[in-house]
Scaffold this motif. Structure first.
Motif, mmCIF file in Angstrom:
data_model
loop_
_atom_site.group_PDB
_atom_site.id
_atom_site.type_symbol
_atom_site.label_atom_id
_atom_site.label_comp_id
_atom_site.label_asym_id
_atom_site.label_seq_id
_atom_site.Cartn_x
_atom_site.Cartn_y
_atom_site.Cartn_z
ATOM 1 N N ALA A 53 0.833 -1.201 0.000
ATOM 2 C CA ALA A 53 0.000 0.000 0.000
ATOM 3 C C ALA A 53 0.868 1.252 0.000
ATOM 4 C CB ALA A 53 -0.935 -0.001 1.204
ATOM 5 N N LEU A 54 1.981 1.210 0.743
ATOM 6 C CA LEU A 54 2.895 2.348 0.776
ATOM 7 C C LEU A 54 3.529 2.579 -0.590
ATOM 8 C CD1 LEU A 54 4.336 4.536 2.398
ATOM 9 C CD2 LEU A 54 6.071 2.831 3.025
ATOM 10 N N SER A 55 3.804 1.514 -1.320
ATOM 11 C CA SER A 55 4.372 1.668 -2.661
ATOM 12 C C SER A 55 3.407 2.409 -3.581
ATOM 13 C CB SER A 55 4.715 0.298 -3.256
ATOM 14 O OG SER A 55 3.547 -0.435 -3.606
ATOM 15 N N GLY A 56 2.114 2.140 -3.415
ATOM 16 C CA GLY A 56 1.115 2.860 -4.206
ATOM 17 C C GLY A 56 1.064 4.336 -3.849
ATOM 18 N N VAL A 57 1.168 4.644 -2.558
ATOM 19 C CA VAL A 57 1.179 6.039 -2.112
ATOM 20 C C VAL A 57 2.399 6.768 -2.649
ATOM 21 C CG1 VAL A 57 1.353 7.559 -0.103
ATOM 22 C CG2 VAL A 57 -0.163 5.563 -0.031
ATOM 23 N N SER A 58 3.569 6.138 -2.551
ATOM 24 C CA SER A 58 4.802 6.762 -3.016
ATOM 25 C C SER A 58 4.759 7.018 -4.516
ATOM 26 C CB SER A 58 6.002 5.874 -2.671
ATOM 27 O OG SER A 58 6.117 5.676 -1.288
ATOM 28 N N ALA A 59 4.310 6.021 -5.275
ATOM 29 C CA ALA A 59 4.235 6.181 -6.731
ATOM 30 C C ALA A 59 3.264 7.283 -7.106
ATOM 31 C CB ALA A 59 3.817 4.856 -7.371
ATOM 32 N N ALA A 93 10.008 -0.128 -1.261
ATOM 33 C CA ALA A 93 8.599 0.059 -1.603
ATOM 34 C C ALA A 93 8.433 1.229 -2.571
ATOM 35 C CB ALA A 93 7.782 0.295 -0.338
ATOM 36 N N THR A 94 9.173 2.301 -2.349
ATOM 37 C CA THR A 94 9.084 3.454 -3.252
ATOM 38 C C THR A 94 9.563 3.093 -4.649
ATOM 39 O OG1 THR A 94 9.438 4.989 -1.414
ATOM 40 C CG2 THR A 94 9.872 5.813 -3.631
ATOM 41 N N ILE A 95 10.717 2.453 -4.732
ATOM 42 C CA ILE A 95 11.262 2.084 -6.046
ATOM 43 C C ILE A 95 10.330 1.103 -6.752
ATOM 44 C CG2 ILE A 95 13.204 0.999 -7.222
ATOM 45 C CD1 ILE A 95 14.991 1.965 -4.932
#
Length: 402
Positions: A92-98, A302-304
């Motif tokens: 979920a954090l990866s979606g927020v970061s993207a 997660a961000t990448i």
């Protein structure tokens, strides 16, 4: 009291063994890797017999691009599992970061690098808060479960009113569409292989290997690394004029993570905390700090992963970071050989597990099977992997008893 990796207790030194002796895993990780490789070979053989296009260079390239997001996220999860914790919020954090990066770069005209740095800062801040709560004493399962729900709500807040951001035709999209020329890819591959060869030789030399013993401990892993490296580059570079940039990003992250966990004091402390937290505290290792560091590494991964996935899909939406991504990433780390009990595993588990799960998904889609088959196969492989982990762990504990 502090601990030095060169003068540490034997148990800790073993956990810091150099890269050359940790080709596919750490400690008993090599035992865990063997069944994974066998399962992967069986999967590839089965789908190839059903459709010869399965092992074509085009489909292998598609498979590589499909597993990048899962593998990068699984890499971060490996760090958290190694210290004996678990995370359910990173997808979920990866979606927020993207979404933050895409929104700032596309809708607000920010420089892409500045947008990516903002997304990275938000992810690290979120993981810092979660890890602080975990260190305080709240189980990581509960903390990250709550974090997952919070991030799902945050995603709706950072999205524009249309709930989508289209990155097609922008610099953001080039992250997934850029290809490294074959010549440059082989040069980078040779550099990586040379570094691995030196690390392997140096490891054997420092461990007192001599004569045929030293030669045998160097030639085999170096040859395997060379065949794998140049073979993968040759296959993936045949399509679209070069090596896909996301694959190169994954390779760099894996190499960096491998060095970090096997060649530095951080790696010694990481495995020590996961192996026996109380013993690590008595040895003077900053346990709480190591837990925080692991969650921060996961935030970066997660961000990448989110940015690469958004670039490949040409946009973000309210479904970014959702679906089976979280389950697949955790399954990839465990299936690849990382123990759920902490202290055992390797960063390469992220790649191996992602290949297994991605190969199943790719084959099911290629043959047009029902989605249920994909779920059954993935779940079955995960259960078998955990069962193997339990058997190996119990055997290890029995051997350590006087």
């Amino acid at each position: 009291m502090s601990i030095d990796s060169r003068t540490a207790a034997p148990a800790l030194v073993d956990k810091a063994a150099p890269l050359g002796s940790r080709v596919l895993g750490a400690f008993e990780g090599r035992l865990r890797s063997v069944p994974v490789l066998v399962v992967l070979a069986v999967i590839w053989f089965f789908f190839y017999t059903q459709n010869s296009a399965y092992l074509s260079s085009r489909n292998i390239t598609n498979l590589a691009l499909q597993i990048v997001t899962t593998a990068i996220l699984a890499l971060g999860i490996v760090f958290v599992l190694l210290v004996g914790e678990i995370d359910l919020s990173s997808a979920a954090l990866s979606g927020v970061s993207a979404t933050i990066a895409a929104n700032m770069a596309v809708n607000h005209g920010w420089n892409l690098w500045l947008a990516l740095l903002l997304a990275l800062a938000v992810a690290c801040a979120a993981m810092l808060v979660q890890s602080a709560i975990v260190v305080f004493g709240v189980p990581s399962l509960v903390v990250t479960l709550g974090g997952m729900v919070v991030f799902q709500g945050l995603l709706l807040k950072v999205l524009p009113s249309t709930f989508t951001v289209n990155v097609g035709g922008t610099t953001y999209a080039k992250i997934a569409s850029t290809h490294i020329s074959s010549v440059a890819a082989f040069i980078l591959g040779f550099a990586g292989w040379a570094w691995f060869s030196y690390a392997t030789w140096n490891s054997r030399r420092q461990n007192g290997g001599t004569g045929l013993n030293q030669l045998g401990g160097v030639v085999a892993p170096v040859a395997a690394c060379g065949i794998a490296t140049f073979g993968v580059i040759a296959v993936l570079s045949r399509n679209d004029g070069g090596l896909p940039l996301p694959v190169l990003i994954l390779a760099i992250l894996l190499a960096g993570a491998s060095y970090l966990t096997t060649q530095t004091r951080y790696g010694v402390h990481l495995y020590a905390v996961g192996g026996d937290r109380q013993a690590a505290e008595r040895a003077g290792i900053p346990v709480s700090r190591m837990v925080v560091y692991s969650f921060l590494v996961l935030g970066i991964c997660a961000t990448i992963a989110g940015v690469c996935d958004a670039a490949r899909l040409l946009g973000v939406s309210n479904s970014s970071g959702g679906g089976p991504l979280m389950l697949n990433a955790i399954a990839a780390a465990v299936v690849g050989g990382t123990s759920l009990f902490g202290g055992r595993g390797s960063v390469w588990a992220a790649l191996l597990g992602s290949l297994v799960i991605g190969s199943i998904n790719n084959g099911v889609q290629l043959l047009g099977y029902a989605p249920a088959v994909q779920d059954f196969a993935t779940g079955g492989v995960l259960v078998i992997a955990v069962a193997i982990d339990v058997v190996i762990t119990r055997g290890s504990l029995r051997r350590k008893r006087p």
